[in-house]
Write a protein that holds these residues in place. Structure first.
Motif, PDB file in Angstrom:
ATOM      1  N   THR A  41       0.838  -1.209   0.000  1.00 40.26           N
ATOM      2  CA  THR A  41       0.000   0.000   0.000  1.00 40.26           C
ATOM      3  C   THR A  41       0.866   1.250   0.000  1.00 40.26           C
ATOM      4  O   THR A  41       0.534   2.252  -0.646  1.00 40.26           O
ATOM      5  CB  THR A  41      -0.947  -0.009   1.214  1.00 40.26           C
ATOM      6  N   THR A  42       1.989   1.193   0.695  1.00 40.93           N
ATOM      7  CA  THR A  42       2.916   2.327   0.718  1.00 40.93           C
ATOM      8  C   THR A  42       3.402   2.653  -0.690  1.00 40.93           C
ATOM      9  O   THR A  42       3.501   3.827  -1.072  1.00 40.93           O
ATOM     10  CB  THR A  42       4.120   2.008   1.626  1.00 40.93           C
ATOM     11  N   LEU A  43       3.708   1.623  -1.494  1.00 43.46           N
ATOM     12  CA  LEU A  43       4.147   1.858  -2.864  1.00 43.46           C
ATOM     13  C   LEU A  43       3.051   2.558  -3.668  1.00 43.46           C
ATOM     14  O   LEU A  43       3.340   3.453  -4.474  1.00 43.46           O
ATOM     15  CB  LEU A  43       4.542   0.543  -3.537  1.00 43.46           C
ATOM     16  N   PHE A  44       1.803   2.188  -3.446  1.00 40.95           N
ATOM     17  CA  PHE A  44       0.693   2.862  -4.137  1.00 40.95           C
ATOM     18  C   PHE A  44       0.664   4.350  -3.777  1.00 40.95           C
ATOM     19  O   PHE A  44       0.424   5.204  -4.634  1.00 40.95           O
ATOM     20  CB  PHE A  44      -0.636   2.200  -3.782  1.00 40.95           C
ATOM     21  N   HIS A  45       0.894   4.670  -2.492  1.00 37.58           N
ATOM     22  CA  HIS A  45       0.924   6.080  -2.080  1.00 37.58           C
ATOM     23  C   HIS A  45       2.090   6.819  -2.742  1.00 37.58           C
ATOM     24  O   HIS A  45       1.963   7.995  -3.124  1.00 37.58           O
ATOM     25  CB  HIS A  45       1.032   6.185  -0.562  1.00 37.58           C
ATOM     26  N   LEU A  46       3.212   6.133  -2.888  1.00 37.70           N
ATOM     27  CA  LEU A  46       4.369   6.735  -3.561  1.00 37.70           C
ATOM     28  C   LEU A  46       4.061   7.007  -5.031  1.00 37.70           C
ATOM     29  O   LEU A  46       4.398   8.066  -5.562  1.00 37.70           O
ATOM     30  CB  LEU A  46       5.581   5.806  -3.438  1.00 37.70           C
ATOM     31  N   ILE A  47       3.408   6.047  -5.696  1.00 36.23           N
ATOM     32  CA  ILE A  47       3.071   6.201  -7.113  1.00 36.23           C
ATOM     33  C   ILE A  47       2.121   7.391  -7.313  1.00 36.23           C
ATOM     34  O   ILE A  47       2.248   8.155  -8.274  1.00 36.23           O
ATOM     35  CB  ILE A  47       2.423   4.907  -7.661  1.00 36.23           C
ATOM     36  N   GLN A  48       1.174   7.573  -6.365  1.00 39.19           N
ATOM     37  CA  GLN A  48       0.197   8.669  -6.488  1.00 39.19           C
ATOM     38  C   GLN A  48       0.751  10.015  -6.016  1.00 39.19           C
ATOM     39  O   GLN A  48       0.083  11.038  -6.154  1.00 39.19           O
ATOM     40  CB  GLN A  48      -1.057   8.326  -5.681  1.00 39.19           C
ATOM     41  N   GLY A  49       1.969   9.988  -5.445  1.00 39.31           N
ATOM     42  CA  GLY A  49       2.575  11.232  -5.001  1.00 39.31           C
ATOM     43  C   GLY A  49       2.100  11.706  -3.648  1.00 39.31           C
ATOM     44  O   GLY A  49       2.340  12.866  -3.266  1.00 39.31           O
ATOM     45  N   HIS A  50       1.423  10.844  -2.904  1.00 33.53           N
ATOM     46  CA  HIS A  50       0.956  11.234  -1.567  1.00 33.53           C
ATOM     47  C   HIS A  50       2.116  11.376  -0.592  1.00 33.53           C
ATOM     48  O   HIS A  50       2.042  12.135   0.377  1.00 33.53           O
ATOM     49  CB  HIS A  50      -0.033  10.199  -1.014  1.00 33.53           C
ATOM     50  N   ILE A  51       3.179  10.612  -0.816  1.00 34.09           N
ATOM     51  CA  ILE A  51       4.391  10.675   0.010  1.00 34.09           C
ATOM     52  C   ILE A  51       5.582  10.650  -0.937  1.00 34.09           C
ATOM     53  O   ILE A  51       5.468  10.272  -2.104  1.00 34.09           O
ATOM     54  CB  ILE A  51       4.481   9.499   1.016  1.00 34.09           C
ATOM     55  N   GLY A  52       6.739  11.074  -0.434  1.00 33.89           N
ATOM     56  CA  GLY A  52       7.931  11.120  -1.256  1.00 33.89           C
ATOM     57  C   GLY A  52       8.923  10.035  -0.879  1.00 33.89           C
ATOM     58  O   GLY A  52       9.003   9.617   0.282  1.00 33.89           O
ATOM     59  N   ALA A  53       9.685   9.575  -1.869  1.00 32.61           N
ATOM     60  CA  ALA A  53      10.689   8.537  -1.639  1.00 32.61           C
ATOM     61  C   ALA A  53      11.940   9.145  -1.021  1.00 32.61           C
ATOM     62  O   ALA A  53      12.215  10.338  -1.182  1.00 32.61           O
ATOM     63  CB  ALA A  53      11.027   7.850  -2.957  1.00 32.61           C
ATOM     64  N   ASP A  54      12.725   8.323  -0.314  1.00 34.81           N
ATOM     65  CA  ASP A  54      14.012   8.778   0.231  1.00 34.81           C
ATOM     66  C   ASP A  54      15.031   8.937  -0.895  1.00 34.81           C
ATOM     67  O   ASP A  54      15.874   9.828  -0.861  1.00 34.81           O
ATOM     68  CB  ASP A  54      14.533   7.774   1.274  1.00 34.81           C
ATOM     69  N   SER A  55      14.964   8.033  -1.867  1.00 33.33           N
ATOM     70  CA  SER A  55      15.838   8.148  -3.039  1.00 33.33           C
ATOM     71  C   SER A  55      15.216   7.356  -4.184  1.00 33.33           C
ATOM     72  O   SER A  55      14.315   6.553  -3.978  1.00 33.33           O
ATOM     73  CB  SER A  55      17.245   7.622  -2.729  1.00 33.33           C
ATOM     74  N   GLY A  56      15.728   7.587  -5.396  1.00 37.49           N
ATOM     75  CA  GLY A  56      15.167   6.921  -6.565  1.00 37.49           C
ATOM     76  C   GLY A  56      14.028   7.729  -7.160  1.00 37.49           C
ATOM     77  O   GLY A  56      13.729   8.847  -6.727  1.00 37.49           O
ATOM     78  N   SER A  57      13.376   7.158  -8.172  1.00 45.24           N
ATOM     79  CA  SER A  57      12.321   7.899  -8.865  1.00 45.24           C
ATOM     80  C   SER A  57      11.207   6.972  -9.316  1.00 45.24           C
ATOM     81  O   SER A  57      11.393   5.760  -9.468  1.00 45.24           O
ATOM     82  CB  SER A  57      12.901   8.616 -10.092  1.00 45.24           C
ATOM     83  N   ILE A  58      10.024   7.560  -9.505  1.00 39.73           N
ATOM     84  CA  ILE A  58       8.860   6.871 -10.061  1.00 39.73           C
ATOM     85  C   ILE A  58       8.367   7.700 -11.234  1.00 39.73           C
ATOM     86  O   ILE A  58       8.026   8.877 -11.071  1.00 39.73           O
ATOM     87  CB  ILE A  58       7.740   6.707  -9.019  1.00 39.73           C
ATOM     88  N   ASP A  59       8.351   7.094 -12.413  1.00 38.52           N
ATOM     89  CA  ASP A  59       7.937   7.814 -13.617  1.00 38.52           C
ATOM     90  C   ASP A  59       6.703   7.160 -14.215  1.00 38.52           C
ATOM     91  O   ASP A  59       6.668   5.947 -14.419  1.00 38.52           O
ATOM     92  CB  ASP A  59       9.062   7.808 -14.656  1.00 38.52           C
ATOM     93  N   VAL A  60       5.692   7.982 -14.490  1.00 36.38           N
ATOM     94  CA  VAL A  60       4.472   7.533 -15.170  1.00 36.38           C
ATOM     95  C   VAL A  60       4.334   8.365 -16.445  1.00 36.38           C
ATOM     96  O   VAL A  60       4.706   9.545 -16.465  1.00 36.38           O
ATOM     97  CB  VAL A  60       3.226   7.725 -14.275  1.00 36.38           C
ATOM     98  N   ASN A  61       3.830   7.749 -17.505  1.00 34.43           N
ATOM     99  CA  ASN A  61       3.631   8.487 -18.748  1.00 34.43           C
ATOM    100  C   ASN A  61       2.967   9.832 -18.482  1.00 34.43           C
ATOM    101  O   ASN A  61       1.987   9.913 -17.717  1.00 34.43           O
ATOM    102  CB  ASN A  61       2.766   7.674 -19.726  1.00 34.43           C
ATOM    103  N   ARG A  62       3.502  10.875 -19.108  1.00 35.78           N
ATOM    104  CA  ARG A  62       3.080  12.232 -18.804  1.00 35.78           C
ATOM    105  C   ARG A  62       1.563  12.452 -18.932  1.00 35.78           C
ATOM    106  O   ARG A  62       0.942  13.125 -18.119  1.00 35.78           O
ATOM    107  CB  ARG A  62       3.811  13.200 -19.738  1.00 35.78           C
ATOM    108  N   LYS A  63       0.993  11.887 -19.962  1.00 37.35           N
ATOM    109  CA  LYS A  63      -0.434  12.116 -20.226  1.00 37.35           C
ATOM    110  C   LYS A  63      -1.336  11.097 -19.521  1.00 37.35           C
ATOM    111  O   LYS A  63      -2.559  11.170 -19.623  1.00 37.35           O
ATOM    112  CB  LYS A  63      -0.691  12.067 -21.728  1.00 37.35           C
ATOM    113  N   ALA A  64      -0.735  10.153 -18.829  1.00 38.39           N
ATOM    114  CA  ALA A  64      -1.529   9.083 -18.219  1.00 38.39           C
ATOM    115  C   ALA A  64      -2.291   9.581 -16.990  1.00 38.39           C
ATOM    116  O   ALA A  64      -1.764  10.360 -16.185  1.00 38.39           O
ATOM    117  CB  ALA A  64      -0.619   7.923 -17.824  1.00 38.39           C
ATOM    118  N   ARG A  65      -3.520   9.133 -16.864  1.00 35.75           N
ATOM    119  CA  ARG A  65      -4.324   9.424 -15.671  1.00 35.75           C
ATOM    120  C   ARG A  65      -4.228   8.241 -14.712  1.00 35.75           C
ATOM    121  O   ARG A  65      -4.415   7.091 -15.109  1.00 35.75           O
ATOM    122  CB  ARG A  65      -5.790   9.649 -16.048  1.00 35.75           C
ATOM    123  N   ILE A  66      -3.919   8.528 -13.441  1.00 38.21           N
ATOM    124  CA  ILE A  66      -3.838   7.492 -12.408  1.00 38.21           C
ATOM    125  C   ILE A  66      -5.133   7.501 -11.618  1.00 38.21           C
ATOM    126  O   ILE A  66      -5.610   8.566 -11.200  1.00 38.21           O
ATOM    127  CB  ILE A  66      -2.645   7.740 -11.460  1.00 38.21           C
TER     128      ILE A  66
END
Length: 621
Positions: A41-66
């Motif tokens: 569930t934490t990863l889902f929050h990271l993907i939605q931008g609700h929380i920030g990662a300590d390091s690394g990145s999460i990239d979703v297609n620019r035009k994609a709706r989550i």
């Protein structure tokens, strides 16, 4: 669609994700699995931008709706259907603008775009989704404030499905669904046109609705192609190959180390010994791979042996106050009963459970319960009976006032709680840990019957398997209300259904029932009496058609059991040293018998596999 690169995330000093990466291709349907508490569930929050990662990145297609199910379910004056329609924000905005726009060019653009997004079918599509999730027309038009929490969560689920995001994130979506809703969702997701990332512990859903699995273990994400069964097989093979490679490397290191230890002090062998030291340094055995098995459940066996039947219901009606929910129930429950109670949510399954548990009265008719019958009732609302400020150890101490702490901790261990969690306040336990604690407490005195109302909602897959084993070891009666087909099929032999304001035995197996449900929801069948009668006749004909095949499979299984018993007896004799000191003829005869039985066993197992495959194929038709 989704790219995770060298992601690390810590919470309160604990590392959940460590330098891990993952790529989800566009259009993939991925099940997300792993132990409870590992960070899904934490990863889902990271993907939605609700929380920030300590390091690394999460990239979703620019035009994609989550899209994800809203945390707060709607509870206002808006109708259920309107709430779902509003989830398509572009359509809602265009419809609102169309009401006020005056520029002819802009009006043309609005209606062109509405046509492009198929706006004229929106209401029908939203209604279809709601119907699949159990909302009949009257409920669709009712205000959301009239719904219970569980039904409002269904509205939230319907809303995100209707909005059709490019990346659909679903976290245990079946927790608020009945079996019928789960079957509909399974089919819907299998044909969803965009990317799905689904957290679930439902084996059937993961086998039929997704085409890949993401596994979170040891803070790492691993992508597997195929459904859950394929994932399990692939991972098992990987573990075996990895561990064999590790053993081979360790053996090689040990062999080289022996040479070093033997010759490192000899001048003539010093160079060779040093060369082998360098070889040892280069050899890196892979880390051992192993399963993190869930702690077992262990239920106390019934303390009292009861006669048959232990519960009889004759024309019973029950409900709340003056409101009758169920009527004309005529059933019996025996001490060895294994019953699965199914049916659409709202048809009285939980009401029936409360009736048996003595929480609500009989309004009419007669219910006879043996005076020594002790029933353990597990339901989600029962969780409220746990004292949030007390630890599991303190809960158990109230039931074991004369025992020492070691015995109390031993009993908690039987419930599957680790030593560290025994001293954790109940409010800080995970949902799965609270479920384990409650099941352990309600079965503490050895009940003769267990009623389990959706017991798997907070359990991961391994814990669900552990529950299956424990229920099959339990010698009392069991009544289960669940949308988990694996649990039902593995523990129950009788189906009852809550339908039409009563409880009756279902004259078909679960596969037939599922086919009828799917057919009806697709509009290929009706729900009336004639349709049910035809369905019963079809199910009976189907059972008669498959009966010879099932009998052949049963006969093969019996033969396999007998052959294995004979082989075990021979191996026990061969393990006795005395047999080798006796007449050689005896030893030869045992060897021949074992070879013959083993050959027969291999042949009958091959036949069993063929018959099972034939049955599986026949049941798909």
């Amino acid at each position: 669609m989704l790219s995770i690169n060298n992601l690390t995330y810590r919470i309160q000093g604990r590392v959940l994700l460590e330098d891990t990466s993952l790529v989800l291709p566009d259009g993939v349907k991925a099940g997300f699995v792993g132990k409870n508490g590992t960070g899904k569930t934490t990863l889902f929050h990271l993907i939605q931008g609700h929380i920030g990662a300590d390091s690394g990145s999460i990239d979703v297609n620019r035009k994609a709706r989550i899209g994800a199910v809203a945390q707060e379910a709607p509870a206002g004056e808006e109708s259920v259907l309107d709430v779902v329609l509003a989830a398509d924000k572009e359509r809602t905005a265009l419809m609102a603008e169309a009401e006020t726009a005056t520029d002819p060019d802009r009006i043309g653009e609005i209606y062109t775009r509405l046509a492009d997004i198929d706006a004229h079918t929106a209401e029908a599509r939203a209604s279809s989704i709601l119907k699949g999730l159990g909302f009949e027309q009257d409920k669709q038009n009712a205000p959301t404030r009239e719904l219970s929490g569980g039904w409002r969560m269904r509205v939230a689920l319907a809303a995100v499905l209707f909005s059709q995001p490019d990346l659909l994130l679903l976290d245990e979506p079946t927790n608020y669904l009945d079996l019928e809703g789960t079957l509909w969702l399974e089919k819907y997701l299998a044909t969803y046109p965009y990317t799905v990332f689904l957290i679930s512990h439902d084996r059937d859903l993961l086998n039929k609705a997704v085409n890949s699995i993401v596994h979170l273990e040891h803070r790492k994400l691993t992508f597997y192609k195929g459904n859950y069964d394929t994932f399990e097989t692939t991972r098992r093979m990987q573990m075996e190959l990895n561990n064999k490679s590790r053993e081979k490397t360790l053996e090689q290191i040990a062999h080289l180390q022996k040479f070093v230890d033997r010759f490192k002090a000899k001048a003539t062998k010093a160079k060779q010994a040093q060369a082998r030291v360098k070889m040892i340094e280069k050899l890196k055995p892979p880390e051992a791979m192993f399963d993190e098995h869930a702690a077992p459940f262990q239920f106390q066996q019934p303390k009292v042996e009861l006669p048959t039947p232990m519960i009889t219901l004759d024309g019973v009606s029950t409900g709340y106050g003056d409101k009758v929910i169920l009527r004309n129930i005529t059933q019996r429950i025996d001490p060895d009963a294994r019953i699965a109670l199914i049916g659409v949510n709202g048809n009285g399954k939980s009401t029936f459970a409360k009736l048996l548990a003595g929480d609500i009265p009989v309004i009419d008719g007669h219910m006879r319960i043996h005076k020594k019958l002790n029933i353990a009732h597990f339901a989600q609302h029962q969780m409220d009976k746990l004292k949030p400020e007390q630890t599991p150890l303190e809960h158990v101490a109230e039931l074991m006032p004369l025992d020492n702490e070691a015995r109390r901790r031993s009993r908690l261990a039987q419930m599957g709680l680790t030593t560290s969690r025994m001293d954790t306040k109940a409010k800080n336990l995970s949902g799965g840990e609270r479920a384990r604690l409650l099941m352990g407490l309600i079965t503490f005195s050895g009940p003769s019957m267990m009623i389990l109302d959706e017991p798997t909602n907070h359990l991961d897959i391994d814990s669900r398997d552990a529950l299956v084993y424990a229920l099959n070891d339990y010698q009392g009666a069991v009544l289960i209300i669940s949308h988990d087909r694996h649990l039902i099929e593995a523990t129950c032999d009788t189906l009852w259904i809550a339908e039409g304001g009563t409880i009756r035995e279902l004259d078909e197996d679960l596969d037939s029932y599922q086919r009828n449900i799917t057919s009806n929801k697709d509009g290929k069948g009706g729900g009336g009496t004639g349709a049910r009668k035809a369905s019963k006749q079809e199910a009976a004909a189907r059972r008669a058609e498959l009966a010879p095949l099932k009998k052949s499979i049963s006969d093969a299984e019996n033969k396999i059991g007998r052959l294995k018993t004979e082989i075990d007896k021979i191996e026990a004799q061969l393990a006795d040293p005395a047999v080798y000191n006796g007449a050689p003829d005896r030893l030869i005869a045992l060897g021949k018998d074992k070879a013959r039985f083993s050959s027969d066993l291999e042949a009958i197992e091959e036949k069993w596999l063929e018959l099972s495959a034939e049955l599986e194929e026949a049941e798909r038709v």
